[in-house]
Design an enzyme around this catalytic site. Structure first.
Site, PDB file in Angstrom:
ATOM      1  N   LYS A   2      14.422   7.465   1.510  1.00  0.00           N
ATOM      2  CA  LYS A   2      13.783   6.528   2.594  1.00  0.00           C
ATOM      3  C   LYS A   2      14.920   5.867   3.280  1.00  0.00           C
ATOM      4  O   LYS A   2      14.774   5.282   4.265  1.00  0.00           O
ATOM      5  CB  LYS A   2      13.004   5.635   1.987  1.00  0.00           C
ATOM      6  CG  LYS A   2      11.749   6.042   1.230  1.00  0.00           C
ATOM      7  CD  LYS A   2      10.538   6.727   2.194  1.00  0.00           C
ATOM      8  CE  LYS A   2       9.366   7.408   1.434  1.00  0.00           C
ATOM      9  NZ  LYS A   2       8.470   6.326   0.749  1.00  0.00           N
ATOM     10  N   GLU A  22      -0.197  -5.142   6.072  1.00  0.00           N
ATOM     11  CA  GLU A  22       1.100  -5.324   5.488  1.00  0.00           C
ATOM     12  C   GLU A  22       2.040  -6.111   6.058  1.00  0.00           C
ATOM     13  O   GLU A  22       2.777  -6.812   5.534  1.00  0.00           O
ATOM     14  CB  GLU A  22       1.896  -3.805   5.505  1.00  0.00           C
ATOM     15  CG  GLU A  22       1.010  -2.850   4.327  1.00  0.00           C
ATOM     16  CD  GLU A  22       1.493  -1.295   4.265  1.00  0.00           C
ATOM     17  OE1 GLU A  22       1.204  -0.785   3.495  1.00  0.00           O
ATOM     18  OE2 GLU A  22       2.058  -1.093   5.387  1.00  0.00           O
ATOM     19  N   THR A  24       4.111   4.449  -3.750  1.00  0.00           N
ATOM     20  CA  THR A  24       5.289   3.687  -4.408  1.00  0.00           C
ATOM     21  C   THR A  24       4.488   2.120  -4.975  1.00  0.00           C
ATOM     22  O   THR A  24       4.872   1.680  -5.855  1.00  0.00           O
ATOM     23  CB  THR A  24       6.490   3.285  -3.666  1.00  0.00           C
ATOM     24  OG1 THR A  24       6.905   4.645  -2.910  1.00  0.00           O
ATOM     25  CG2 THR A  24       7.651   2.999  -4.417  1.00  0.00           C
ATOM     26  N   GLY A  37       2.959   4.688   7.413  1.00  0.00           N
ATOM     27  CA  GLY A  37       2.569   6.092   7.066  1.00  0.00           C
ATOM     28  C   GLY A  37       1.128   6.054   6.290  1.00  0.00           C
ATOM     29  O   GLY A  37       0.441   7.077   6.359  1.00  0.00           O
ATOM     30  N   GLY A  38       1.105   4.718   5.650  1.00  0.00           N
ATOM     31  CA  GLY A  38      -0.265   4.989   4.856  1.00  0.00           C
ATOM     32  C   GLY A  38      -1.559   4.195   5.909  1.00  0.00           C
ATOM     33  O   GLY A  38      -2.417   3.860   5.146  1.00  0.00           O
ATOM     34  N   THR A  94       0.797  -1.145   0.083  1.00  0.00           N
ATOM     35  CA  THR A  94      -0.013  -0.028  -0.015  1.00  0.00           C
ATOM     36  C   THR A  94       0.941   1.301   0.046  1.00  0.00           C
ATOM     37  O   THR A  94       2.101   1.149   0.517  1.00  0.00           O
ATOM     38  CB  THR A  94      -0.844   0.159   1.159  1.00  0.00           C
ATOM     39  OG1 THR A  94      -1.970  -1.131   1.217  1.00  0.00           O
ATOM     40  CG2 THR A  94      -1.685   0.955   1.247  1.00  0.00           C
ATOM     41  N   GLY A 133       6.014  -0.581  -0.092  1.00  0.00           N
ATOM     42  CA  GLY A 133       7.009   0.544  -0.025  1.00  0.00           C
ATOM     43  C   GLY A 133       7.326   0.627   1.386  1.00  0.00           C
ATOM     44  O   GLY A 133       7.142  -0.401   2.318  1.00  0.00           O
ATOM     45  N   ALA A 134       7.915   1.428   1.904  1.00  0.00           N
ATOM     46  CA  ALA A 134       8.514   1.782   3.309  1.00  0.00           C
ATOM     47  C   ALA A 134       8.555   3.041   3.610  1.00  0.00           C
ATOM     48  O   ALA A 134       8.656   4.171   2.800  1.00  0.00           O
ATOM     49  CB  ALA A 134       9.695   1.215   3.564  1.00  0.00           C
ATOM     50  N   ASP A 135       8.329   3.687   4.917  1.00  0.00           N
ATOM     51  CA  ASP A 135       8.712   5.111   5.233  1.00  0.00           C
ATOM     52  C   ASP A 135       9.961   5.343   5.662  1.00  0.00           C
ATOM     53  O   ASP A 135      10.438   6.322   5.294  1.00  0.00           O
ATOM     54  CB  ASP A 135       7.661   5.364   6.566  1.00  0.00           C
ATOM     55  CG  ASP A 135       6.319   5.241   6.074  1.00  0.00           C
ATOM     56  OD1 ASP A 135       5.983   5.961   5.172  1.00  0.00           O
ATOM     57  OD2 ASP A 135       5.514   4.543   6.507  1.00  0.00           O
TER      58      ASP A 135
HETATM   59  C1  5RP Z   1       1.619   2.242   4.141  1.00  0.00           C
HETATM   60  C2  5RP Z   1       3.055   1.961   4.206  1.00  0.00           C
HETATM   61  C3  5RP Z   1       3.829   2.608   2.889  1.00  0.00           C
HETATM   62  O1  5RP Z   1       4.457   1.558   2.307  1.00  0.00           O
HETATM   63  C4  5RP Z   1       4.549   3.666   3.159  1.00  0.00           C
HETATM   64  O2  5RP Z   1       3.832   4.618   4.042  1.00  0.00           O
HETATM   65  C5  5RP Z   1       5.225   4.425   1.934  1.00  0.00           C
HETATM   66  O3  5RP Z   1       4.396   5.096   1.193  1.00  0.00           O
HETATM   67  P1  5RP Z   1       4.841   5.750   0.073  1.00  0.00           P
HETATM   68  O4  5RP Z   1       5.270   4.655  -0.982  1.00  0.00           O
HETATM   69  O5  5RP Z   1       3.481   6.439  -0.406  1.00  0.00           O
HETATM   70  O6  5RP Z   1       5.942   6.707   0.274  1.00  0.00           O
HETATM   71  O7  5RP Z   1       3.617   1.646   4.964  1.00  0.00           O
HETATM   72  O8  5RP Z   1       0.840   1.943   5.459  1.00  0.00           O
END
Ligand code: 5RP
Length: 261
Positions: free
Chosen positions: A129, A111, A36, A104-105, A33, A90-92
């Site tokens: 990141k 996840e 990315t 973050g999402g 989610t 993805g990851a923050d």
């Molecule tokens: C959602 C997440 C996302 O992977 C993380 O927030 C990265 O998001 P983005 O690709 O929009 O930077 O952990 O819960």
């Protein structure tokens, strides 16, 4: 096609595109989610349309499920699939040990369940990141709504007991109301500034009644694909101890952008 993508979106796009090269016909995939991961779902849809790639995905949020449907990526549930070959998400933040901060999402719970139920997890991220020290990004903790203020106090006490000082714990809001996750839980964001011992912190947090899960992903990620704004992509594999660099041609097709004009 949108007029011009920002360098950060190009970086996300090339990381996502490169990661989909790890996908083979017959695979059961975890679909992450975020922005990315959304590029990854779009690139996967393109491979399905153009190459006849046959896969089934388990989305990690209602948002990703919706996008997968739009992009023609077949989806199922984790209960149906049971175990997955690969999750791409993805990851923050990520560090040199491939420890991640995610959520973050607000999708960290699904996840983590999906990534843990996968033979391999690939993280896709823009270069920003990568951090030497985790914790600049606030650590999301999913809590049940019942008694959340008590849970927040217990979290704060636990942080003090770990000698973490100068932190702030904030309930994530969606306008005037608490943000609700797909599981109807709340998120408390821990503004810690630095996380020195993620393993200890994750264990302590998950022992607090009311905490459902925390956003530290430890020993889950196998490969990190890092995108750069000029199309360069770095692939790091923790099991092989390898790092390779190549370029992904930034040639977004009409299909990938079909609904974004
Ligand atoms: C959602 C997440 C996302 O992977 C993380 O927030 C990265 O998001 P983005 O690709 O929009 O930077 O952990 O819960």
């Amino acid at each position: 096609m949108p007029a011009e993508l920002s360098p950060i979106d190009k970086a996300k796009f090339v990381a996502a595109k490169r990661a989909t090269e790890f996908v083979e016909t017959g695979m059961k995939l975890g679909l992450g989610t975020g922005s990315t991961a959304a590029w990854m779902v779009r690139c996967l849809g393109e491979r399905i349309r153009e190459e006849g790639l046959k896969v089934v995905g388990v989305p990690t949020s209602t948002r990703t499920a919706e996008l997968a449907r739009q992009m023609g990526v077949p989806i199922t549930t984790l209960d149906e699939a049971k175990w997955l070959d690969l999750t791409i998400d993805g990851a923050d933040e990520f560090d040199h040990n491939f420890v991640l901060i995610k959520g973050g999402g607000a999708a960290l719970l699904q996840e983590k369940i999906v990534a843990t139920a996968s033979d391999r997890m690939i993280v896709i991220a823009d270069a920003a990141k990568e951090v030497a020290q985790l914790g600049v990004f606030p650590l999301p903790v999913e809590v049940i709504s019942f008694g959340w203020q008590t849970t927040k106090t217990l979290i704060e006490e636990a942080l003090v007991s770990l000698d973490l000082l100068n932190f702030e714990c904030l309930l994530r809001m969606n306008g005037a109301k608490p943000l609700m996750t797909d599981e109807s839980n709340y998120i408390i964001d821990l503004h810690l500034k630095r996380v020195d011992n993620p393993r200890q912190l994750a264990l302590v947090l998950n022992q607090i009644p009311g905490v459902v899960e925390n956003g530290l992903f430890i020993d889950i990620c196998d490969i990190v694909v890092i995108g750069h704004g000029d199309g360069r992509v770095t692939v790091r594999d923790i099991n092989l101890g390898s790092e390779t660099d190549d370029f992904v041609e930034f040639k977004p097709s009409k299909n990938i952008f079909a609904d974004m004009e």
